[in-house]
Design a protein around this motif. Structure first.
Motif, PDB file in Angstrom:
ATOM      1  N   GLU A  53      -5.209  -3.162  12.144  1.00  0.00           N
ATOM      2  CA  GLU A  53      -4.690  -1.795  12.191  1.00  0.00           C
ATOM      3  C   GLU A  53      -3.901  -1.469  10.917  1.00  0.00           C
ATOM      4  OE1 GLU A  53      -1.584   0.949  14.768  1.00  0.00           O
ATOM      5  OE2 GLU A  53      -1.834  -1.165  15.264  1.00  0.00           O
ATOM      6  N   THR A 105       7.894   3.172   4.689  1.00  0.00           N
ATOM      7  CA  THR A 105       8.835   3.436   5.794  1.00  0.00           C
ATOM      8  C   THR A 105      10.253   3.053   5.387  1.00  0.00           C
ATOM      9  OG1 THR A 105       8.103   1.334   6.693  1.00  0.00           O
ATOM     10  CG2 THR A 105       7.270   3.315   7.756  1.00  0.00           C
ATOM     11  N   TRP A 118       2.380  -5.029   4.914  1.00  0.00           N
ATOM     12  CA  TRP A 118       2.228  -5.163   6.369  1.00  0.00           C
ATOM     13  C   TRP A 118       3.258  -6.121   6.977  1.00  0.00           C
ATOM     14  CZ3 TRP A 118       1.048  -9.816   8.836  1.00  0.00           C
ATOM     15  CH2 TRP A 118       0.717 -10.879   7.984  1.00  0.00           C
ATOM     16  N   ASN A 166       2.920   2.778   5.395  1.00  0.00           N
ATOM     17  CA  ASN A 166       3.254   1.636   4.540  1.00  0.00           C
ATOM     18  C   ASN A 166       2.192   1.370   3.472  1.00  0.00           C
ATOM     19  OD1 ASN A 166       5.747   1.047   5.677  1.00  0.00           O
ATOM     20  ND2 ASN A 166       4.807  -0.094   7.359  1.00  0.00           N
ATOM     21  N   GLU A 225      -1.354  -1.980   1.397  1.00  0.00           N
ATOM     22  CA  GLU A 225      -0.366  -1.846   2.467  1.00  0.00           C
ATOM     23  C   GLU A 225       0.603  -3.016   2.453  1.00  0.00           C
ATOM     24  OE1 GLU A 225      -1.975  -1.838   6.451  1.00  0.00           O
ATOM     25  OE2 GLU A 225       0.013  -1.807   7.376  1.00  0.00           O
ATOM     26  N   LYS A 247      -1.182   0.767   8.955  1.00  0.00           N
ATOM     27  CA  LYS A 247      -0.073   1.711   9.124  1.00  0.00           C
ATOM     28  C   LYS A 247       0.027   2.533   7.846  1.00  0.00           C
ATOM     29  CE  LYS A 247       2.890  -0.408  12.564  1.00  0.00           C
ATOM     30  NZ  LYS A 247       4.163  -1.051  12.868  1.00  0.00           N
TER      31      LYS A 247
END
Lengths: 260, 267
Positions: free
Chosen positions: B44, B162, B264, B49, B262, B46
């Motif tokens: 997945e 974030t 993560w 990010n 990303e 995000k």
């Protein structure tokens, strides 16, 4: 047998000469305190670019540079000079000023692959001051570090404190690269502050003479300092008094260091 | 004869000195007993990010990128970005000619960006090949190295994820495995923590470079290229990051590759 001995001897000599190979690095540097973003020349970039182009330096250390301030018409003065001279710019912002920035800067004839800066901030100084340095690999293959400095002037003690903080940041990760620290030290030759600087650094042009004011210099405030101490020599220098461009005389110097 | 004998007497010392030189231990491509396994990131994504890098290149090493392309198109591309703007734009090659204004200067002046020229090769008194780096984000650090034939330069930026995350994005031109080894020797700690490399690698050595990056450097590597091009895109990220995609695009006549990375894994 004689021939074999000769070959061996030649090989040995070659090895010895390789082990002790020396390389002399030469570069032309300029110091320009342009006074309040070049206010003497109407904050225009062209007069300074013309002077730089005339002398063709490898590195220029600039002090009192404006970045998009109200008084310079929100122009990127340094980048204008970079475009007019074909050099790479590095701006070290000291303070936010008139909606833009004010600080020191470096211009390099060759690409720089790394640069750093440190800002001195003290409650007793009227403004923060930046010191920046770039790493340049010269066409001879050797790398040098060249920095620009504009020291605090409120008291001699603060000037010394400022330079101590520069020394700490400058040598935090690197004590081996041949270095120059050029600019307005805001201290006269023979003062406590310059004597302090000379503890670690070499005054590369001891016979430079006075650099301020341009109308008739009576004091030296601008210097080319070298590290390691004692390793640098100056082969020629010139003090350029341009009353139409600054209160400080500009310095142009050819300096050398031999690297083993 | 006496001098010859003196030199002969020196020979063992000379050979000892010479044999010591060049024996510096450099990590080989074999397994490193001290290395940790690189954790697998979740599938997945995000998006909050993820940050993006645009690399403009023909992947052909066919000369100065701006020799036949207008800098104004690059300026328009940068100015036209909205939403999640690329953290850095790279232009390969953007060669530097001594005494001539580099396209970066014009780009920087008109697009209001910070710039860095990342040289690929020893500085020349005439032309030096390199990649132009440009960013609209304030630069915390200009980092780099120029050692024994290995060149790499990067910009450290606070990426708006974030949590504001400092990340140093480097570029380089990898044409031998030795260059990658030197980069690892000089920057291993930074590359393990917050260093990302978006580089160009010679197609012929791509496989061995990727193997070295993953097995010896314990970093994650991704590449992009068709096999028909002279160069491939190489993306190297720390274990806490993952390259999610590399997509090709075009602005006017400027071909580019959009690299999405990303972060993560958070401490």
């Amino acid at each position: 047998m004689k021939r074999i001995l000769l070959v061996i001897a030649s090989l040995c000599l070659l090895c010895v000469s390789d082990l002790y190979a020396q390389k002399t690095v030469t570069l032309r540097v300029m110091s320009m305190n342009i006074r309040q973003g070049g206010e003497y020349a109407g904050n225009k970039s062209e007069p300074y670019s013309e002077l730089i182009n005339k002398y063709q330096p490898d590195v220029v250390a600039l002090q009192e540079v404006d970045y998009k301030t109200t008084r310079n018409g929100k122009r990127d003065w340094l980048n204008e000079v970079a475009m007019q001279t074909g050099m790479f710019p590095y701006f070290c912002k000291s303070i936010t000023y008139q909606g833009g920035g004010f600080g020191t800067a470096l211009l390099s004839k060759y690409p720089f692959y790394k640069c750093e800066k440190t800002i001195f901030s003290h409650k007793d100084t009227r403004e923060d001051r930046s010191t920046g340095w770039i790493y340049v690999q010269l066409p001879c293959g050797e790398s040098v570090r060249v920095g620009v400095v504009h020291l605090s002037l409120e008291t001699s003690q603060l000037t010394i404190q400022h330079f101590a903080s520069i020394n700490k940041a400058f040598f935090a990760e690197d004590t081996t690269t041949p270095s120059l620290l050029i600019g307005d030290y805001n201290a006269a030759n023979g003062s406590d502050a310059i004597n302090y600087v000379k503890n670690k650094w070499q005054d590369v042009i001891p016979d430079l003479g006075f650099t301020i004011p341009t109308s008739g210099p009576t004091t030296q405030l601008d210097y080319v300092m070298g590290y390691p101490k004692g390793a640098w020599t100056c082969t020629s220098h010139e003090v350029i008094a341009r009353e139409d461009m600054s209160d400080h005389c500009f310095i142009v110097a050819d300096v050398q260091i031999t690297i083993e | 004869m006496r001098r010859v004998l003196e030199i002969l007497a020196l020979l063992p010392t000379m050979f000892l000195l010479l044999s010591c030189e060049g024996n510096d231990p450099t990590p080989g491509p074999g397994p490193d007993p001290g290395k940790e396994d690189v954790l697998t990131p979740p599938e997945e994504v995000k998006s909050a990010n993820v940050f993006v890098v645009d690399m403009f290149s023909t992947l052909e090493d066919d000369g100065d990128f701006f020799a036949m392309r207008d800098v104004a198109s690059a300026t328009q591309h940068i100015a036209g970005q909205s939403g999640k703007r690329p953290l850095i734009y790279m232009f390969d090659r953007a060669d530097f000619k001594v005494g001539k204004s580099h396209p970066l200067n014009k780009l920087s002046y008109t697009a209001n960006i910070y710039q860095l020229f990342a040289q690929h090769e020893p500085t020349s008194a005439d032309v030096t090949k390199g990649t132009a780096m440009a960013t609209q984000y304030p630069v915390n650090l200009y980092d780099g190295l120029a050692e024994d034939g290995a060149y790499m330069s990067g910009l450290k930026i606070s990426a708006p994820l974030t949590t504001t995350t400092p990340v140093c994005i480097y570029t380089s031109r990898i044409s031998s495995l030795d260059q990658m080894k030197q980069i690892y020797d000089a920057k291993s700690m930074k590359l393990l923590n917050d260093g990302v490399i978006v580089a160009l690698v010679d197609n012929a050595i791509k496989a061995e470079v990727v193997k070295y990056v993953e097995q010896t450097m314990s970093l994650r590597a991704a590449t992009y290229g068709s096999g028909d091009t002279k160069l491939d895109l190489l993306v190297v990220v720390p274990p806490a990051y993952v390259c999610r995609s590399i997509e090709s695009g075009k602005t006017a006549n400027l071909p580019y590759y959009r690299v999405s990375i990303e972060k993560w894994l958070w401490e």
